[in-house]
Motif scaffolding. Sequence first.
Motif, PDB file in Angstrom:
ATOM      1  N   ALA A  21       0.659  -1.202  -0.040  1.00  0.00           N
ATOM      2  CA  ALA A  21      -0.007  -0.071   0.143  1.00  0.00           C
ATOM      3  C   ALA A  21       0.907   1.111  -0.109  1.00  0.00           C
ATOM      4  O   ALA A  21       0.469   2.211  -0.457  1.00  0.00           O
ATOM      5  N   ARG A  36       0.881   0.833  -8.198  1.00  0.00           N
ATOM      6  CA  ARG A  36      -0.462   0.894  -7.970  1.00  0.00           C
ATOM      7  C   ARG A  36      -0.986   2.330  -8.001  1.00  0.00           C
ATOM      8  O   ARG A  36      -0.412   3.086  -6.920  1.00  0.00           O
ATOM      9  N   ARG A  37      -2.076   2.609  -8.502  1.00  0.00           N
ATOM     10  CA  ARG A  37      -2.723   3.916  -8.112  1.00  0.00           C
ATOM     11  C   ARG A  37      -3.047   4.334  -6.753  1.00  0.00           C
ATOM     12  O   ARG A  37      -2.744   5.245  -6.051  1.00  0.00           O
ATOM     13  N   TYR A  38      -3.487   3.208  -6.034  1.00  0.00           N
ATOM     14  CA  TYR A  38      -3.921   3.526  -4.645  1.00  0.00           C
ATOM     15  C   TYR A  38      -2.753   3.698  -3.782  1.00  0.00           C
ATOM     16  O   TYR A  38      -2.773   4.255  -2.763  1.00  0.00           O
ATOM     17  N   LEU A  68      -2.103   6.725  -1.281  1.00  0.00           N
ATOM     18  CA  LEU A  68      -2.148   6.248   0.297  1.00  0.00           C
ATOM     19  C   LEU A  68      -0.423   6.913   0.467  1.00  0.00           C
ATOM     20  O   LEU A  68      -0.378   7.383   1.656  1.00  0.00           O
ATOM     21  N   GLY A  92     -10.915   7.404   6.109  1.00  0.00           N
ATOM     22  CA  GLY A  92     -11.025   6.409   5.036  1.00  0.00           C
ATOM     23  C   GLY A  92     -11.594   6.832   3.830  1.00  0.00           C
ATOM     24  O   GLY A  92     -11.380   6.559   2.952  1.00  0.00           O
ATOM     25  N   LEU A  93     -12.906   7.423   4.248  1.00  0.00           N
ATOM     26  CA  LEU A  93     -13.985   7.966   3.122  1.00  0.00           C
ATOM     27  C   LEU A  93     -13.132   8.736   2.039  1.00  0.00           C
ATOM     28  O   LEU A  93     -13.205   8.540   0.801  1.00  0.00           O
ATOM     29  N   LEU A 121      -9.924   9.212   1.465  1.00  0.00           N
ATOM     30  CA  LEU A 121      -8.999   8.293   0.715  1.00  0.00           C
ATOM     31  C   LEU A 121      -9.680   7.476  -0.301  1.00  0.00           C
ATOM     32  O   LEU A 121      -9.131   7.428  -1.418  1.00  0.00           O
ATOM     33  N   LEU A 122     -10.745   6.842   0.212  1.00  0.00           N
ATOM     34  CA  LEU A 122     -11.641   6.012  -0.860  1.00  0.00           C
ATOM     35  C   LEU A 122     -11.810   6.928  -1.997  1.00  0.00           C
ATOM     36  O   LEU A 122     -11.723   6.376  -3.141  1.00  0.00           O
ATOM     37  N   ILE A 138      -8.937   7.576  -4.254  1.00  0.00           N
ATOM     38  CA  ILE A 138      -8.401   6.400  -5.045  1.00  0.00           C
ATOM     39  C   ILE A 138      -9.418   6.095  -6.075  1.00  0.00           C
ATOM     40  O   ILE A 138      -8.847   5.888  -7.407  1.00  0.00           O
ATOM     41  N   ALA A 139     -10.621   6.189  -6.003  1.00  0.00           N
ATOM     42  CA  ALA A 139     -11.665   5.875  -6.892  1.00  0.00           C
ATOM     43  C   ALA A 139     -11.541   6.946  -8.147  1.00  0.00           C
ATOM     44  O   ALA A 139     -11.539   6.528  -9.389  1.00  0.00           O
ATOM     45  N   ASN A 177      -8.236   6.300  -9.983  1.00  0.00           N
ATOM     46  CA  ASN A 177      -8.519   5.090 -10.872  1.00  0.00           C
ATOM     47  C   ASN A 177      -9.235   5.388 -12.198  1.00  0.00           C
ATOM     48  O   ASN A 177      -9.044   4.458 -13.281  1.00  0.00           O
ATOM     49  N   LYS A 217      -8.977   8.503 -13.656  1.00  0.00           N
ATOM     50  CA  LYS A 217      -8.340   9.542 -14.436  1.00  0.00           C
ATOM     51  C   LYS A 217      -7.611   8.914 -15.606  1.00  0.00           C
ATOM     52  O   LYS A 217      -6.899   7.928 -15.271  1.00  0.00           O
ATOM     53  N   GLU A 218      -7.715   9.595 -16.586  1.00  0.00           N
ATOM     54  CA  GLU A 218      -6.858   9.220 -17.806  1.00  0.00           C
ATOM     55  C   GLU A 218      -5.560   9.891 -17.730  1.00  0.00           C
ATOM     56  O   GLU A 218      -5.618  11.084 -18.013  1.00  0.00           O
ATOM     57  N   SER A 269      -3.052  -1.847 -12.266  1.00  0.00           N
ATOM     58  CA  SER A 269      -2.739  -0.516 -11.674  1.00  0.00           C
ATOM     59  C   SER A 269      -3.820   0.218 -11.024  1.00  0.00           C
ATOM     60  O   SER A 269      -3.726   1.069 -10.003  1.00  0.00           O
ATOM     61  N   GLU A 270      -5.074  -0.049 -11.518  1.00  0.00           N
ATOM     62  CA  GLU A 270      -6.308   0.709 -11.122  1.00  0.00           C
ATOM     63  C   GLU A 270      -7.377  -0.243 -10.446  1.00  0.00           C
ATOM     64  O   GLU A 270      -8.381  -0.287 -10.506  1.00  0.00           O
ATOM     65  N   VAL A 271      -6.637  -0.903  -9.195  1.00  0.00           N
ATOM     66  CA  VAL A 271      -7.506  -1.645  -8.168  1.00  0.00           C
ATOM     67  C   VAL A 271      -7.949  -0.913  -7.078  1.00  0.00           C
ATOM     68  O   VAL A 271      -7.068   0.147  -6.694  1.00  0.00           O
ATOM     69  N   MET A 272      -8.951  -1.209  -6.613  1.00  0.00           N
ATOM     70  CA  MET A 272      -9.289  -0.483  -5.305  1.00  0.00           C
ATOM     71  C   MET A 272      -9.080  -1.358  -4.048  1.00  0.00           C
ATOM     72  O   MET A 272      -9.244  -2.859  -4.028  1.00  0.00           O
ATOM     73  N   TYR A 274      -9.287  -4.198   1.268  1.00  0.00           N
ATOM     74  CA  TYR A 274      -9.149  -3.972   2.774  1.00  0.00           C
ATOM     75  C   TYR A 274      -9.456  -2.765   3.473  1.00  0.00           C
ATOM     76  O   TYR A 274     -10.137  -2.487   4.404  1.00  0.00           O
ATOM     77  N   LEU A 275      -9.132  -1.665   2.554  1.00  0.00           N
ATOM     78  CA  LEU A 275      -9.628  -0.139   2.971  1.00  0.00           C
ATOM     79  C   LEU A 275     -11.041  -0.260   2.901  1.00  0.00           C
ATOM     80  O   LEU A 275     -11.614   0.507   3.401  1.00  0.00           O
ATOM     81  N   VAL A 285     -13.436   1.194   5.797  1.00  0.00           N
ATOM     82  CA  VAL A 285     -14.286   1.890   5.811  1.00  0.00           C
ATOM     83  C   VAL A 285     -15.737   1.632   6.118  1.00  0.00           C
ATOM     84  O   VAL A 285     -16.448   2.356   6.695  1.00  0.00           O
TER      85      VAL A 285
END
Lengths: 275, 309
Positions: A10, A97-99, A103, A255-256, A258-259, A262-263, A266, A268-269, B9-12, B15-16, B20
């Motif tokens: 992470a 990874r993007r997340y 993070l 958490g929200l 950050l989620l 990340i979303a 993910n 974004k081009e 690369s674009e996974v969620m 666990y997060l 949440v």
Amino acid sequence: MSAKIKKDRAINLALFKSTLEEWRYNPAFIPIMAIGFLFLIGYSIVSVTFVDAPIHEATFSSVFWTALPSVALLGAGIIGKNVSSGILSVLFARPIRRYSYVLTRWLALSVASSALCLILLAIEQIAAMAAFPGILPDFNTLSQAVARVSMCFGLSATFVMFSSIFPNTLDLGIWIMLSFSSNLIVEISHIEPYMISQISCNDLNRKITEFVVPICKELAIPIQSLVSPYLDLAYLTHTGSVSWYAVFTYFSNIGLCLLIAIAIMNRKEVSYASK
Amino acid sequence: MQVNKKIASEVMPLYLVAAVAVLMLGRVGSGIYERMYPEKFKSKDLVEWRQPLEGLNESQATGKPVFMYFSGANYIHKDEEYRRNYFSDEKIAQGINSKYIPVKVFDAACGRTPKDPVVQQMQDRFLQWYTQPSVHVVPKECQIIHAKRYSLPHLYTFSVTDPRRNMFSFIDSNSNWHPVPLSPAKEVKWTRIDEAQNKAKLEHKPVLYFFARHNDEECNEAMNEFFSKSKNDCKNHRLDDYVCCMIYDHAPSGSKNSQAVDSLIQKYKVQTYPTFIIDKTPIQGISDKVIGYRGHDSMEEFLANNLCR
């Protein structure tokens, strides 16, 4: 095959270090930070030295005014600037990874701003101890430390979320607007039901007030915990029973945020083709 | 190949997401629980508040100043804020409890129903600026109306310093506070109204009554002029030869006086302020041995003839 990601961590340590280096070599960062902190330290020393009454404990700057400058200075455009400058296209060509990127940036911002706030806290405590030898670190010092660190982590999450949505340093502008809105919402939420008839000049006005006040009452805490999230140890323990709602609100908000960040990242081009 | 890269690369992070979700459930659950039992989560109030009249009597008996906190139904949220930030703090509460007689005046009516007469009386006497919540320190010489008002620092997010600091400063700096007229005249031992006559008989001294009106500039000037230490030294007043008693008439400000004050005002026919009365009856036993300055002649001349060496 180069696209295969070998390490599924992470937090990316290399990215973490490079983020810290980025701030270290920023020519504007150190002078601005030094001026801001010198002001706060000077204020703190003056307020413990020239007092008209004996002091009971070290005088600290407010949590908000120590955490906000640190986070805002380091974190304005923490993701947005990378998106706008095109660095992300290069960065995501590597197996990251993007997340992990989101993070890591959040953690680096939180750690760096917390360190700055704790240094300031230590200086304030030392100044108080030097002026009044009987003053020792106590629960208030611990409470201040927890509040500052928690605010740095919470604010960083908010900035990361805004920065993933808006380009460049627009996240700071959005945060400032939201901050003023939250104060307004909190003030409206304090209107008691029987006061509505006193402040409304006509029926329409009264109906609008009756409709708006309950919404503001519901919105006040969530929006405040988004704009200035922190854990107040004194508040959590003053009641006798711990307010788990405050604890859950704080952590779920981080958490929200950050989620969401990340979303958005993910989706974004960021390839060269998108330019 | 491009598709695989995107998937990689674009996974969620699941666990997060799970963390949440759990936190949100906890937030909703604890929120419902805390709304169902709000009393459990109210901040503890560690200040030992007294009822208004009880507190004022205790102040007179113990000599401690009164820490009078005004609040009301309109200020519930502020009340909770102050309780959370000040009154639940052990150090602050200890300071208030040990140095003052804490009195809480809570206006439950706030214009809707008739007010509690005691609350009304306290507001009339002490709450000169109608901004609640506020704290007034009423000095130990309780017949003196002058109270020092202090607005509790607002707990705005944008405050630069810790508001507790201001509270500490307030508690320490006001615990020995005397009202303006008294501060330069600490050597004057003011006697309580009901004790004045007996004390005068025992000590074989005449009684010097000083009648004043609340918030009256002339009265304050007279007080500073004739009872301040520095000026006494110059004028050689013989205040020690008298049993000094100060009476404040609250009637002009719309409040009720105590019975003792009213009876003295009637007895000496006080109509203007300030009024000085020197009552020699306790030592000479003759009822008409009362001389006074009632605002018609020169105050200085009266005092020079009667009070100076």
